[in-house]
Each structure stands twice: as structure tokens, then as C-alpha cells.
Scaffold this active site. Structure first.
Site, PDB file in Angstrom:
ATOM      1  CD  GLU A   1      -2.786   1.347   2.406  1.00  0.00           C
ATOM      2  OE1 GLU A   1      -3.649   2.234   2.423  1.00  0.00           O
ATOM      3  OE2 GLU A   1      -2.609   0.555   3.348  1.00  0.00           O
TER       4      GLU A   1
ATOM      5  CE  LYS B   1      -6.624   0.034   1.671  1.00  0.00           C
ATOM      6  NZ  LYS B   1      -7.085  -0.374   3.018  1.00  0.00           N
TER       7      LYS B   1
END
Length: 295
Positions: A176, A213
Site C-alpha cells: 500500500e 492497495k
């Protein structure tokens, strides 16, 4: 669900991943939003007990088992707790929800336009415990503040380096590198980010995969190449501060990208709601986020 079943659920499931991983400094704010005042708990243990009660209520709500939530990201203390007399991971899997664990330990100060992850000095022990607990994967967050090529290269390199350690431990990493949605140069920086990720994906050994993500991009469908890449199991989106309505509208314009929202999922839930009211509020959010994810 065994590992193969969980892999298929994440790769092909028509739904989204719930982010239930608020920790440390974000927990009091989450409890306040839920209607639990600061004077309702004393010290970290009581605070985390309060947030676990909230998360348990979410997980056991009928709408959470609707099939529209395909995964959930947990904080370590949530993983360590129990739901319905079972470990949290088993309670989730019984509901068709694949469990992930947050493994980062916070952010460094900004340098070269990014905030790298602090050293993960507890990672090995946490990975071993998570695998033993039946978790499927992990999530770790760092933040991009500006379109600085050197900083973006460093943040992607760190994410993939740690990601390979996680793969070696038998878990699926969600990488992420969040892009701050308030950054004026985000469109330019997201092109740099995509290029760096593609380079690192092509360097992954055969048989290894990661998840990504990412902030919902300025340019619609920017990440289509990442979504189709054979080394990527799934690309999920964070809301990043957008309202739920705006995040869902933007997400729906990015086919193949599914949500991994926190605030948008939980913002209408309150401690004093009846079970029916609670489930109705949760179910409405689940329906909206799922619809945007499968559009």
C-alpha cells in the site's frame, strides 16, 4: 477455507475488502465516531477492548455474511481476540471472509516527497504468529506526498522488499503505497508510481504474487495494466479521505479495482443502535461499496 480457497475468493470474489485495522492513535477517533466517549475507557487495554467489541459486532452482523465482503484487514489485537468463541480469523472464514493482518509500525518523517515505513523490527515474529493463526495475508502502508521520482522509487522498493519477506513466510502481501489525494501533482506522480510498480512486478520470481492497495487514480482506468498483470492477485482501492459517495463514484470508473474502505464502511454505525438498526446501517454501506466494486 484453505489457502487455495482463500486465494480464489480474493482473486475472483465479487465484493470488497473491509478495512478493520485502526490501531494506536486512530483508535480513539474511531471510537468517538462510534459514539464511545474517551471517558468510557481507561488505558490502552480498555480502549482496545472497546474497539474489539465494535469489530465483533460488525463481524457477527448478518449483513457482513452476505457474501459481499470477501476479505477483512485486522489489527494485531483483533487477530489475537475472539469472536463468537472462536479466533477472529476462524470467525471470519466461517463467514466466507478472508483475513489479513496489518503489519506496518507507522511512518517515517517525510523525505523526498514520501513517508517510508518505519523499520519493521517485529515483522518476523508477527508473520509467524499470523500464519499460525490462519491469516491469509498482510497489509502495510506508506505515503506519497508529491511527484518526486527518487522518493516514489524508494517507497516502491521498500514495499516490494518487505513484500518478498512476507511471501517467504507463506502469506500474501498487500502493498500500500498510498498517494495523498490532496497532492497537486498527483496525476503526474501516479504515472511514476505505476511505472515503478510495473518494473518491480516484472522482477518478481515465477510463482510469486502480490496485491496492491492504491489511491483511486486521478485518471480513470490508469491501473488497468496492474489489474491484468499476472503477478498481481488483486488491486484494491483506499478511499483516502474522499466521502463515501465520491469514493464509490470514482471507484466505479475503474473496472477491476475493488474497495478496501474503513471510514466509508463504519461511519454510520453507533454503539447505541439496536441490532436491527446497526445491521441496516452496515448493510446499506456494504451494498453501496460492493456495487461500486463490481461495476
Amino acid at each position: 477455507m484453505n489457502t487455495a480457497e482463500m486465494t480464489d475468493r480474493i482473486a475472483n470474489g465479487q465484493g470488497f475488502i473491509a478495512a478493520l485495522d485502526q490501531s494506536g492513535g486512530s483508535t480513539p477517533k474511531a471510537l468517538q465516531g462510534y459514539g464511545v466517549a474517551d471517558d468510557a475507557w481507561n488505558g490502552d487495554e480498555e480502549m482496545f477492548a472497546q474497539i474489539h467489541t465494535m469489530r465483533s459486532r460488525v463481524i457477527t452482523a448478518p449483513s457482513f455474511s452476505s457474501g459481499k465482503v470477501i476479505g477483512a484487514i485486522l489489527f494485531e489485537k483483533t487477530m489475537d481476540g475472539e469472536v463468537d468463541g472462536k479466533t477472529t480469523a476462524e470467525a471470519l472464514k466461517d463467514r466466507g471472509v478472508v483475513p489479513f493482518i496489518k503489519v506496518d509500525q507507522g511512518l517515517e518523517d517525510e523525505a523526498d516527497g514520501v513517508q517510508l515505513m518505519k523499520p519493521l523490527d517485529k515483522l518476523d515474529a508477527l508473520l509467524a504468529k499470523s500464519a499460525q493463526a490462519g491469516m491469509f495475508g498482510t497489509k502495510m502502508r506508506s505515503v506519497i506526498k508529491s511527484a518526486n521520482a527518487q522518493g516514489i522509487a524508494a517507497i516502491v522498493a521498500q514495499q516490494f522488499e518487505v513484500g518478498r519477506t512476507i511471501i517467504a513466510a507463506g502469506l500474501m502481501p498487500i502493498l500500500e503505497p498510498e498517494y495523498d489525494i490532496t497532492a497537486a501533482d498527483r496525476a503526474e506522480g501516479e504515472e511514476l508510481l505505476k511505472s515503478e510498480i510495473l518494473t518491480r512486478l516484472d522482477q518478481l520470481p515465477e510463482g510469486e504474487q502480490v496485491m496492491l492497495k492504491l489511491s483511486i487514480p486521478v485518471k480513470d482506468d490508469l491501473y488497468a495494466e496492474l489489474i491484468r498483470h499476472p503477478k498481481v492477485l488483486r488491486v484494491v482501492a483506499l478511499s483516502g479521505g474522499f466521502s463515501t459517495d465520491e469514493a464509490c463514484a470514482r471507484l466505479a470508473r475503474n473496472p477491476g479495482m475493488i474497495a478496501s474502505f474503513s471510514r466509508g464502511l463504519l461511519q454510520e454505525l453507533r454503539a447505541d443502535q439496536s441490532d436491527d438498526q446497526f445491521d441496516a446501517a452496515l448493510g446499506g454501506a456494504i451494498d453501496q461499496i460492493c456495487e461500486a466494486s463490481v461495476a
